[in-house]
Design a protein around this motif. Sequence first.
Motif, PDB file in Angstrom:
ATOM      1  N   MET A   1       0.851  -1.177   0.000  1.00  0.00           N
ATOM      2  CA  MET A   1       0.000   0.000   0.000  1.00  0.00           C
ATOM      3  C   MET A   1       0.893   1.235   0.000  1.00  0.00           C
ATOM      4  N   THR A   2       0.601   2.177  -0.897  1.00  0.00           N
ATOM      5  CA  THR A   2       1.297   3.452  -0.935  1.00  0.00           C
ATOM      6  C   THR A   2       0.309   4.535  -0.553  1.00  0.00           C
ATOM      7  N   ILE A   3       0.611   5.255   0.507  1.00  0.00           N
ATOM      8  CA  ILE A   3      -0.269   6.311   0.997  1.00  0.00           C
ATOM      9  C   ILE A   3       0.247   7.656   0.515  1.00  0.00           C
ATOM     10  N   GLU A   4      -0.650   8.439  -0.043  1.00  0.00           N
ATOM     11  CA  GLU A   4      -0.327   9.801  -0.464  1.00  0.00           C
ATOM     12  C   GLU A   4      -1.210  10.754   0.340  1.00  0.00           C
ATOM     13  N   VAL A   5      -0.614  11.817   0.878  1.00  0.00           N
ATOM     14  CA  VAL A   5      -1.363  12.809   1.651  1.00  0.00           C
ATOM     15  C   VAL A   5      -1.458  14.082   0.827  1.00  0.00           C
ATOM     16  N   ARG A   6      -2.709  14.578   0.696  1.00  0.00           N
ATOM     17  CA  ARG A   6      -2.969  15.771  -0.113  1.00  0.00           C
ATOM     18  C   ARG A   6      -3.855  16.748   0.652  1.00  0.00           C
ATOM     19  N   PRO A   7      -3.828  18.036   0.272  1.00  0.00           N
ATOM     20  CA  PRO A   7      -4.747  18.998   0.884  1.00  0.00           C
ATOM     21  C   PRO A   7      -6.202  18.555   0.699  1.00  0.00           C
ATOM     22  N   ALA A   8      -7.013  18.827   1.692  1.00  0.00           N
ATOM     23  CA  ALA A   8      -8.418  18.389   1.709  1.00  0.00           C
ATOM     24  C   ALA A   8      -9.304  19.373   0.956  1.00  0.00           C
ATOM     25  N   SER A   9      -9.138  19.429  -0.342  1.00  0.00           N
ATOM     26  CA  SER A   9      -9.922  20.359  -1.152  1.00  0.00           C
ATOM     27  C   SER A   9     -11.105  19.687  -1.848  1.00  0.00           C
ATOM     28  N   LEU A  10     -11.206  18.377  -1.774  1.00  0.00           N
ATOM     29  CA  LEU A  10     -12.324  17.661  -2.390  1.00  0.00           C
ATOM     30  C   LEU A  10     -13.370  17.321  -1.328  1.00  0.00           C
ATOM     31  N   PHE A  11     -14.483  18.049  -1.358  1.00  0.00           N
ATOM     32  CA  PHE A  11     -15.512  17.892  -0.338  1.00  0.00           C
ATOM     33  C   PHE A  11     -16.022  16.456  -0.227  1.00  0.00           C
ATOM     34  N   GLU A  12     -16.260  15.797  -1.350  1.00  0.00           N
ATOM     35  CA  GLU A  12     -16.803  14.430  -1.300  1.00  0.00           C
ATOM     36  C   GLU A  12     -15.864  13.504  -0.526  1.00  0.00           C
ATOM     37  N   ASP A  13     -14.563  13.717  -0.652  1.00  0.00           N
ATOM     38  CA  ASP A  13     -13.600  12.884   0.062  1.00  0.00           C
ATOM     39  C   ASP A  13     -13.579  13.225   1.549  1.00  0.00           C
ATOM     40  N   VAL A  14     -13.714  14.510   1.880  1.00  0.00           N
ATOM     41  CA  VAL A  14     -13.802  14.906   3.288  1.00  0.00           C
ATOM     42  C   VAL A  14     -15.068  14.316   3.890  1.00  0.00           C
ATOM     43  N   ARG A  15     -16.172  14.398   3.158  1.00  0.00           N
ATOM     44  CA  ARG A  15     -17.436  13.838   3.655  1.00  0.00           C
ATOM     45  C   ARG A  15     -17.303  12.342   3.927  1.00  0.00           C
ATOM     46  N   ALA A  16     -16.574  11.632   3.077  1.00  0.00           N
ATOM     47  CA  ALA A  16     -16.400  10.193   3.269  1.00  0.00           C
ATOM     48  C   ALA A  16     -15.698   9.883   4.596  1.00  0.00           C
ATOM     49  N   LEU A  17     -14.888  10.811   5.083  1.00  0.00           N
ATOM     50  CA  LEU A  17     -14.134  10.579   6.318  1.00  0.00           C
ATOM     51  C   LEU A  17     -14.813  11.138   7.560  1.00  0.00           C
ATOM     52  N   VAL A  18     -15.432  12.316   7.470  1.00  0.00           N
ATOM     53  CA  VAL A  18     -15.962  12.946   8.689  1.00  0.00           C
ATOM     54  C   VAL A  18     -17.453  13.265   8.615  1.00  0.00           C
ATOM     55  N   GLY A  19     -18.067  12.992   7.491  1.00  0.00           N
ATOM     56  CA  GLY A  19     -19.491  13.268   7.354  1.00  0.00           C
ATOM     57  C   GLY A  19     -20.352  12.147   7.914  1.00  0.00           C
ATOM     58  N   PRO A  20     -21.627  12.431   8.151  1.00  0.00           N
ATOM     59  CA  PRO A  20     -22.537  11.422   8.710  1.00  0.00           C
ATOM     60  C   PRO A  20     -23.048  10.466   7.638  1.00  0.00           C
ATOM     61  N   LYS A  21     -23.531   9.333   8.078  1.00  0.00           N
ATOM     62  CA  LYS A  21     -24.171   8.397   7.155  1.00  0.00           C
ATOM     63  C   LYS A  21     -25.490   8.972   6.658  1.00  0.00           C
ATOM     64  N   SER A  22     -26.180   9.686   7.543  1.00  0.00           N
ATOM     65  CA  SER A  22     -27.440  10.332   7.185  1.00  0.00           C
ATOM     66  C   SER A  22     -27.189  11.833   7.026  1.00  0.00           C
ATOM     67  N   GLY A  24     -28.931  14.377   7.319  1.00  0.00           N
ATOM     68  CA  GLY A  24     -29.579  15.243   8.305  1.00  0.00           C
ATOM     69  C   GLY A  24     -29.007  15.151   9.703  1.00  0.00           C
ATOM     70  N   ALA A  25     -28.045  14.279   9.908  1.00  0.00           N
ATOM     71  CA  ALA A  25     -27.485  14.084  11.245  1.00  0.00           C
ATOM     72  C   ALA A  25     -26.664  15.298  11.684  1.00  0.00           C
ATOM     73  N   ASN A  26     -26.628  15.521  12.978  1.00  0.00           N
ATOM     74  CA  ASN A  26     -25.881  16.640  13.548  1.00  0.00           C
ATOM     75  C   ASN A  26     -24.573  16.160  14.155  1.00  0.00           C
ATOM     76  N   VAL A  27     -23.710  15.610  13.320  1.00  0.00           N
ATOM     77  CA  VAL A  27     -22.415  15.133  13.810  1.00  0.00           C
ATOM     78  C   VAL A  27     -21.387  16.255  13.709  1.00  0.00           C
ATOM     79  N   CYS A  28     -20.217  16.015  14.225  1.00  0.00           N
ATOM     80  CA  CYS A  28     -19.185  17.024  14.361  1.00  0.00           C
ATOM     81  C   CYS A  28     -18.710  17.615  13.031  1.00  0.00           C
TER      82      CYS A  28
END
Length: 189
Positions: A1-22, A24-28
């Motif tokens: 596995m090769t891991i690459e770290v990039r600036p978090a400019s892609l919202f869909e990718d940020v959502r995949a990591l810190v967004g809620p499953k639903s 409407g949820a009020n998560v962090c």
Amino acid sequence: MTIEVRPASLFEDVRALVGPKSPGANVCWCLSYRIPSGLNKELRGPARGEYVAGLCRADPPPGVLAYDGDEPVGWAAVAPRSTTSFARNRRIPHVDDLPVWSLWCIRVRPGHRKQGISHALIAGAVEFARAQGAPAVEAYPLDCGDARVDLTMAYAGIRRNFERAVTHAADTTSVLAGHPRVVMRLDLR
């Protein structure tokens, strides 16, 4: 596995990591330390994601993402301390008056843990802050020794995971999940 770290400019990718499953949820959404508490309480459901989408379009974006190929597998929040609640936190001391950047949230997706991704995220967050002109980077992880930490509260990071990249700078009076937090720091000048 090769891991690459990039600036978090892609919202869909940020959502995949810190967004809620639903939606409407009020998560962090990793906003608790980033925005004033009044705004944090005011933003509900989808408005939280919309706020984060705006952060992803900003310069600089709100942190970094770790990728395994095209798949986002990790997140780290990093920003100037002056723009976070750490600027006013009386339990986490300021080591000096430098305009440091704070690294306060590490998240690795289930199925990808125990593969060094948190270490790659820490190193990537440090390099991101350096590229933005930060004179130093601080983190406020849990000092839990060998004790296990509930994964929900492990977002702050564990001291031993930071020790490869940064050094202990100060103790704090802050406690999270029953464990004291410490200030870990790396001078970038």
